[in-house]
Write an enzyme that holds these catalytic residues in place. Structure first.
Site, PDB file in Angstrom:
ATOM      1  N   GLY A  39     -58.024 -56.410   3.496  1.00 11.40           N
ATOM      2  CA  GLY A  39     -58.503 -57.063   4.725  1.00 11.40           C
ATOM      3  C   GLY A  39     -58.528 -58.576   4.685  1.00 11.40           C
ATOM      4  O   GLY A  39     -58.633 -59.235   5.719  1.00 11.40           O
ATOM      5  N   LYS A  51     -68.587 -62.308  13.372  1.00  9.45           N
ATOM      6  CA  LYS A  51     -68.862 -61.739  14.698  1.00  9.45           C
ATOM      7  C   LYS A  51     -70.042 -60.776  14.647  1.00  9.45           C
ATOM      8  O   LYS A  51     -70.840 -60.692  15.572  1.00  9.45           O
ATOM      9  CB  LYS A  51     -67.617 -61.038  15.267  1.00  9.45           C
ATOM     10  N   ILE A 184     -65.500 -73.080  12.840  1.00 11.11           N
ATOM     11  CA  ILE A 184     -66.480 -72.514  11.909  1.00 11.11           C
ATOM     12  C   ILE A 184     -67.825 -73.215  12.098  1.00 11.11           C
ATOM     13  O   ILE A 184     -68.875 -72.573  12.122  1.00 11.11           O
ATOM     14  CB  ILE A 184     -65.999 -72.645  10.441  1.00 11.11           C
ATOM     15  N   GLY A 271     -62.028 -77.469   7.677  1.00 16.98           N
ATOM     16  CA  GLY A 271     -60.668 -76.950   7.702  1.00 16.98           C
ATOM     17  C   GLY A 271     -60.368 -76.110   6.465  1.00 16.98           C
ATOM     18  O   GLY A 271     -61.212 -75.975   5.573  1.00 16.98           O
ATOM     19  N   HIS A 444     -65.350 -56.570  41.942  1.00 20.11           N
ATOM     20  CA  HIS A 444     -66.546 -57.363  42.258  1.00 20.11           C
ATOM     21  C   HIS A 444     -67.789 -56.554  41.924  1.00 20.11           C
ATOM     22  O   HIS A 444     -67.850 -55.385  42.274  1.00 20.11           O
ATOM     23  CB  HIS A 444     -66.554 -57.727  43.745  1.00 20.11           C
TER      24      HIS A 444
HETATM   25  P1  FAD Z   1     -56.038 -63.947   4.504  1.00 18.19           P
HETATM   26  O1  FAD Z   1     -56.773 -63.186   5.523  1.00 18.19           O
HETATM   27  O2  FAD Z   1     -56.597 -65.171   3.965  1.00 18.19           O
HETATM   28  O3  FAD Z   1     -55.580 -62.937   3.382  1.00 18.19           O
HETATM   29  C1  FAD Z   1     -54.899 -63.327   2.244  1.00 18.19           C
HETATM   30  C2  FAD Z   1     -55.139 -62.307   1.158  1.00 18.19           C
HETATM   31  O4  FAD Z   1     -54.205 -62.542   0.113  1.00 18.19           O
HETATM   32  C3  FAD Z   1     -56.522 -62.396   0.526  1.00 18.19           C
HETATM   33  O5  FAD Z   1     -57.144 -61.139   0.539  1.00 18.19           O
HETATM   34  C4  FAD Z   1     -56.245 -62.857  -0.912  1.00 18.19           C
HETATM   35  O6  FAD Z   1     -57.137 -62.312  -1.854  1.00 18.19           O
HETATM   36  C5  FAD Z   1     -54.849 -62.311  -1.132  1.00 18.19           C
HETATM   37  N1  FAD Z   1     -54.098 -63.024  -2.172  1.00 18.19           N
HETATM   38  C6  FAD Z   1     -53.923 -64.365  -2.293  1.00 18.19           C
HETATM   39  N2  FAD Z   1     -53.110 -64.645  -3.336  1.00 18.19           N
HETATM   40  C7  FAD Z   1     -52.758 -63.452  -3.881  1.00 18.19           C
HETATM   41  C8  FAD Z   1     -51.920 -63.076  -4.958  1.00 18.19           C
HETATM   42  N3  FAD Z   1     -51.241 -63.991  -5.679  1.00 18.19           N
HETATM   43  N4  FAD Z   1     -51.815 -61.763  -5.253  1.00 18.19           N
HETATM   44  C9  FAD Z   1     -52.472 -60.834  -4.533  1.00 18.19           C
HETATM   45  N5  FAD Z   1     -53.261 -61.123  -3.478  1.00 18.19           N
HETATM   46  C10 FAD Z   1     -53.393 -62.417  -3.157  1.00 18.19           C
HETATM   47  N6  FAD Z   1     -59.441 -65.894  13.056  1.00 18.19           N
HETATM   48  C11 FAD Z   1     -59.432 -65.298  14.262  1.00 18.19           C
HETATM   49  O7  FAD Z   1     -58.351 -65.077  14.828  1.00 18.19           O
HETATM   50  N7  FAD Z   1     -60.602 -64.907  14.874  1.00 18.19           N
HETATM   51  C12 FAD Z   1     -61.808 -65.137  14.306  1.00 18.19           C
HETATM   52  O8  FAD Z   1     -62.834 -64.773  14.881  1.00 18.19           O
HETATM   53  C13 FAD Z   1     -61.850 -65.798  13.049  1.00 18.19           C
HETATM   54  N8  FAD Z   1     -63.024 -66.032  12.448  1.00 18.19           N
HETATM   55  C14 FAD Z   1     -63.033 -66.643  11.213  1.00 18.19           C
HETATM   56  C15 FAD Z   1     -64.264 -66.927  10.618  1.00 18.19           C
HETATM   57  C16 FAD Z   1     -64.306 -67.541   9.388  1.00 18.19           C
HETATM   58  C17 FAD Z   1     -65.647 -67.832   8.742  1.00 18.19           C
HETATM   59  C18 FAD Z   1     -63.100 -67.859   8.707  1.00 18.19           C
HETATM   60  C19 FAD Z   1     -63.127 -68.485   7.346  1.00 18.19           C
HETATM   61  C20 FAD Z   1     -61.884 -67.600   9.289  1.00 18.19           C
HETATM   62  C21 FAD Z   1     -61.831 -66.994  10.565  1.00 18.19           C
HETATM   63  N9  FAD Z   1     -60.630 -66.744  11.214  1.00 18.19           N
HETATM   64  C22 FAD Z   1     -60.621 -66.152  12.444  1.00 18.19           C
HETATM   65  C23 FAD Z   1     -59.343 -67.093  10.590  1.00 18.19           C
HETATM   66  C24 FAD Z   1     -58.704 -65.833   9.937  1.00 18.19           C
HETATM   67  O9  FAD Z   1     -59.626 -65.275   9.025  1.00 18.19           O
HETATM   68  C25 FAD Z   1     -57.406 -66.188   9.252  1.00 18.19           C
HETATM   69  O10 FAD Z   1     -56.558 -66.858  10.156  1.00 18.19           O
HETATM   70  C26 FAD Z   1     -56.715 -64.927   8.757  1.00 18.19           C
HETATM   71  O11 FAD Z   1     -57.529 -64.221   7.857  1.00 18.19           O
HETATM   72  C27 FAD Z   1     -55.381 -65.271   8.088  1.00 18.19           C
HETATM   73  O12 FAD Z   1     -54.775 -64.096   7.657  1.00 18.19           O
HETATM   74  P2  FAD Z   1     -53.744 -64.071   6.443  1.00 18.19           P
HETATM   75  O13 FAD Z   1     -53.255 -62.663   6.382  1.00 18.19           O
HETATM   76  O14 FAD Z   1     -52.771 -65.149   6.584  1.00 18.19           O
HETATM   77  O15 FAD Z   1     -54.583 -64.419   5.131  1.00 18.19           O
HETATM   78  P1  NAD Z   2     -61.442 -77.016  12.112  1.00 21.19           P
HETATM   79  O1  NAD Z   2     -60.176 -77.711  11.857  1.00 21.19           O
HETATM   80  O2  NAD Z   2     -61.586 -76.162  13.321  1.00 21.19           O
HETATM   81  O3  NAD Z   2     -62.642 -78.081  12.178  1.00 21.19           O
HETATM   82  C1  NAD Z   2     -62.883 -78.999  11.151  1.00 21.19           C
HETATM   83  C2  NAD Z   2     -63.674 -80.155  11.731  1.00 21.19           C
HETATM   84  O4  NAD Z   2     -64.180 -80.935  10.666  1.00 21.19           O
HETATM   85  C3  NAD Z   2     -62.832 -81.074  12.613  1.00 21.19           C
HETATM   86  O5  NAD Z   2     -63.404 -81.154  13.889  1.00 21.19           O
HETATM   87  C4  NAD Z   2     -62.846 -82.404  11.862  1.00 21.19           C
HETATM   88  O6  NAD Z   2     -62.853 -83.517  12.722  1.00 21.19           O
HETATM   89  C5  NAD Z   2     -64.148 -82.292  11.067  1.00 21.19           C
HETATM   90  N1  NAD Z   2     -64.173 -83.165   9.872  1.00 21.19           N
HETATM   91  C6  NAD Z   2     -63.179 -83.325   8.950  1.00 21.19           C
HETATM   92  N2  NAD Z   2     -63.558 -84.209   8.005  1.00 21.19           N
HETATM   93  C7  NAD Z   2     -64.821 -84.606   8.306  1.00 21.19           C
HETATM   94  C8  NAD Z   2     -65.757 -85.508   7.710  1.00 21.19           C
HETATM   95  N3  NAD Z   2     -65.470 -86.162   6.589  1.00 21.19           N
HETATM   96  N4  NAD Z   2     -66.960 -85.680   8.307  1.00 21.19           N
HETATM   97  C9  NAD Z   2     -67.259 -85.013   9.452  1.00 21.19           C
HETATM   98  N5  NAD Z   2     -66.420 -84.152  10.046  1.00 21.19           N
HETATM   99  C10 NAD Z   2     -65.220 -83.945   9.493  1.00 21.19           C
HETATM  100  O7  NAD Z   2     -61.733 -76.178  10.770  1.00 21.19           O
HETATM  101  P2  NAD Z   2     -62.825 -75.066  10.445  1.00 21.19           P
HETATM  102  O8  NAD Z   2     -63.904 -75.048  11.477  1.00 21.19           O
HETATM  103  O9  NAD Z   2     -63.185 -75.267   9.020  1.00 21.19           O
HETATM  104  O10 NAD Z   2     -62.003 -73.725  10.575  1.00 21.19           O
HETATM  105  C11 NAD Z   2     -60.888 -73.469   9.700  1.00 21.19           C
HETATM  106  C12 NAD Z   2     -59.885 -72.550  10.363  1.00 21.19           C
HETATM  107  O11 NAD Z   2     -60.428 -71.250  10.515  1.00 21.19           O
HETATM  108  C13 NAD Z   2     -59.517 -73.054  11.730  1.00 21.19           C
HETATM  109  O12 NAD Z   2     -58.136 -73.355  11.728  1.00 21.19           O
HETATM  110  C14 NAD Z   2     -59.801 -71.929  12.669  1.00 21.19           C
HETATM  111  O13 NAD Z   2     -58.693 -71.648  13.495  1.00 21.19           O
HETATM  112  C15 NAD Z   2     -60.089 -70.722  11.788  1.00 21.19           C
HETATM  113  N6  NAD Z   2     -61.244 -70.034  12.383  1.00 21.19           N
HETATM  114  C16 NAD Z   2     -61.054 -69.407  13.586  1.00 21.19           C
HETATM  115  C17 NAD Z   2     -62.153 -68.816  14.206  1.00 21.19           C
HETATM  116  C18 NAD Z   2     -61.949 -68.149  15.533  1.00 21.19           C
HETATM  117  O14 NAD Z   2     -60.814 -67.884  15.881  1.00 21.19           O
HETATM  118  N7  NAD Z   2     -62.999 -67.860  16.279  1.00 21.19           N
HETATM  119  C19 NAD Z   2     -63.400 -68.856  13.637  1.00 21.19           C
HETATM  120  C20 NAD Z   2     -63.546 -69.520  12.433  1.00 21.19           C
HETATM  121  C21 NAD Z   2     -62.460 -70.095  11.812  1.00 21.19           C
END
Ligand code: FAD
Ligand code: NAD
Length: 466
Positions: A39, A51, A184, A271, A444
């Site tokens: 996952g 969520k 985040i 980020g 509606h």
């Molecule tokens: P990942 O989900 O990061 O999966 C990569 C996997 O590869 C990991 O399990 C890792 O262990 C494995 N891996 C890495 N290297 C190796 C290796 N060498 N061998 C074997 N396994 C390996 N996105 C949304 O669209 N909606 C959201 O609501 C949302 N909420 C988020 C909330 C948070 C707090 C965070 C941090 C992110 C959120 N995101 C959300 C972003 C989303 O989680 C990522 O965009 C997504 O998980 C990316 O998917 P991926 O498959 O590229 O990689």
């Molecule tokens: P982000 O890029 O959304 O936000 C990072 C923020 O940190 C920016 O607004 C930037 O200006 C600020 N920042 C950077 N350096 C700073 C500093 N020195 N001092 C103060 N502020 C600073 O990144 P994130 O919130 O860490 O999320 C990471 C990724 O995870 C995003 O690309 C997002 O798409 C994904 N994500 C998606 C969801 C969702 O789809 N609902 C939820 C969580 C995370």
């Protein structure tokens, strides 16, 4: 040595979808994941647990602040922090169990361990007990991303933490400074503020969620401020210090005026960076760009044509559904099909309350590129459905081409915006006009009527409904 048609490295939304689609197309498929559960970030420490906590804390906030207005009187409302976190973990487990089921159902081989390339054609998989070597005709790298930080800020995982540690706390934090007011940052701020943590957001830009249409961030800022979150924009964090049972944050504004804050936790949300550690890319001809993302072409092929890469590790929008689309695209490309992903039509959602959702161009983009547009904006406070549920914050805003009526952008802050945005995606994907969008029937009373009214206004007509 076992030989596969397709080896997928990483089991996040990119990897597991790529593996399932590959198997559905008849390929002998293996998925390799270094952690115990499938996952990836999304299911284990990202989308799903956040969520779950956003939903729990939203119910708690509603019970405290809104139930009385509905005439529901509760004598005592208590928060059981451990139970709330336990439910979150149960939700995650249900999802990872679902993935196990799908892997078995599709006859996908699962290997636990870290996959590393030996050369362009073979990989080894290391775990605590053994190392196995395998080969595959095609490889799909889906290794995702990890939290990044800024100079001077060292994540110690104790007091200076990321979203991952915040999802594994044992008790409610008294105070938290969040560095970064991006996605985040605002989601985490909502979770903790609702349960009584004193939350401060320090954001470098002059807007929250700054990559989205700016009106969304401005409106969200007002709402979150009203709820008690201390939001400080134009602040650059340059240092943090752990003080044992708390931490200190050092930051300065645009004029260089320095300031500090102490909190029980400092959450770094600035980020995420591509994750390629242990992947052995140095043993291959795969290339990285200047930020460390794997370089790919429009078919998601790396510099080695049978090694593909998808999801966060290639950059672009770091979103689960973007990674999923790329997983399907690669499996189908290997299968000889010819599809394209329309990256400009991938929606973004922020799961605060109200939710924020967006697809297409922002007003800032249209202005900067001298593209003509009309705006249709309708407030949730004028929606009968929103009034019934007392969710009157926010608006639906559509940006429309004045000549042909093409929908250029849809931006919503309001109740259930995350689900409403699907309609905007369809409008853009099929290039229908604003008139097409307002001539269809909307039930509606629903929140979706705010979009109908916005399309009417953007087309030069007045609103017709409440
Ligand atoms: P990942 O989900 O990061 O999966 C990569 C996997 O590869 C990991 O399990 C890792 O262990 C494995 N891996 C890495 N290297 C190796 C290796 N060498 N061998 C074997 N396994 C390996 N996105 C949304 O669209 N909606 C959201 O609501 C949302 N909420 C988020 C909330 C948070 C707090 C965070 C941090 C992110 C959120 N995101 C959300 C972003 C989303 O989680 C990522 O965009 C997504 O998980 C990316 O998917 P991926 O498959 O590229 O990689
Ligand atoms: P982000 O890029 O959304 O936000 C990072 C923020 O940190 C920016 O607004 C930037 O200006 C600020 N920042 C950077 N350096 C700073 C500093 N020195 N001092 C103060 N502020 C600073 O990144 P994130 O919130 O860490 O999320 C990471 C990724 O995870 C995003 O690309 C997002 O798409 C994904 N994500 C998606 C969801 C969702 O789809 N609902 C939820 C969580 C995370």
């Amino acid at each position: 040595m076992e030989n596969y048609d397709i080896a997928v490295i990483g089991s996040g939304p990119g990897g597991y979808v790529a593996a399932i689609r590959s198997a559905q197309l008849g390929y002998k498929t293996v998925i390799i994941e270094k952690y115990d559960t499938l996952g990836g970030t999304c299911t284990n420490v990202g989308c799903i647990p956040t969520k779950a906590l956003l939903d729990s804390t939203h119910h708690y906030a509603e019970a405290r602040h809104q139930f009385g207005k509905h005439g529901i009187i509760l004598d005592q409302i208590e928060l059981d922090f451990s139970r709330m976190y336990q439910r979150k973990s149960e939700v995650v487990s249900k999802n990872t169990d679902g993935l196990n089921f799908l892997m078995n159902k599709n006859n996908i081989t699962r290997l636990k361990g870290t996959a590393g390339f030996i050369n362009n054609t073979a990989i080894k998989v290391d775990n605590e007990t053994e190392t196995v070597e395998i080969t595959a005709k095609n490889y799909i790298i889906a290794t995702g991303s990890k939290p990044s930080t800024v100079p001077g800020v060292e994540i110690d995982q104790q007091r200076i933490i990321t979203s991952t540690e915040a999802l594994a706390l044992n008790e409610k934090p008294k105070s938290m400074v969040i560095i970064g007011g991006g996605v985040i940052g605002v989601e985490m701020a909502s979770i903790f503020n609702r349960i009584g943590t004193q939350v401060t957001i320090l954001e470098y830009a002059d807007n929250l969620i700054a990559t989205m249409d700016h009106e969304l961030g401005k409106n969200l800022q007002k709402i979150l401020k009203k709820e008690g979150i201390d939001i400080r924009l134009n602040q650059a964090v340059y240092k943090t210090e752990s003080l044992g049972s708390s931490a200190k944050v050092f930051f300065k504004d645009k004029n260089g005026t320095e300031n500090t804050l102490d909190a029980e936790y400092v959450l770094v949300a600035v980020g995420r960076s591509p994750y390629v550690k242990g992947l052995g890319l140095g043993n291959t001809d795969v290339l990285l760009d200047e930020w460390g993302f794997i370089k790919v072409n429009e078919n998601n092929q790396t510099a080695v044509s049978h090694i593909y890469a998808i999801g966060d590790v290639i950059g672009g929008a770091m979103l689960a559904h973007k990674a999923e689309e790329e997983g399907v695209l690669v499996a189908e490309t290997i299968n000889g099909q010819n599809h394209r992903i329309h990256y400009d039509r991938i929606p973004s959602v922020v799961y605060t309350w109200p939710e924020v959702a967006s697809v297409g161009h922002t007003e800032e983009y249209l202005k900067k590129n001298n593209i003509a547009y009309t705006v249709g904006k309708f407030p949730f406070s004028a929606s009968a459905r929103a009034r019934a549920s007392m969710d009157t914050d926010g608006f639906a805003k559509v940006l429309v081409d004045p000549k042909y009526g093409e929908v250029l952008g849809v931006h919503i802050i309001g109740a259930r915006a995350a689900d409403l945005i699907a309609q905007g995606v369809i409008a853009q994907e099929y290039e229908v006009t604003a008139e097409d969008m307002f001539r269809i029937s909307y039930a509606h009373p629903t929140y979706s009527e705010t979009l109908k009214e916005a399309y009417l206004i953007a087309s030069g007509q007045g609103a017709v409904n409440i």
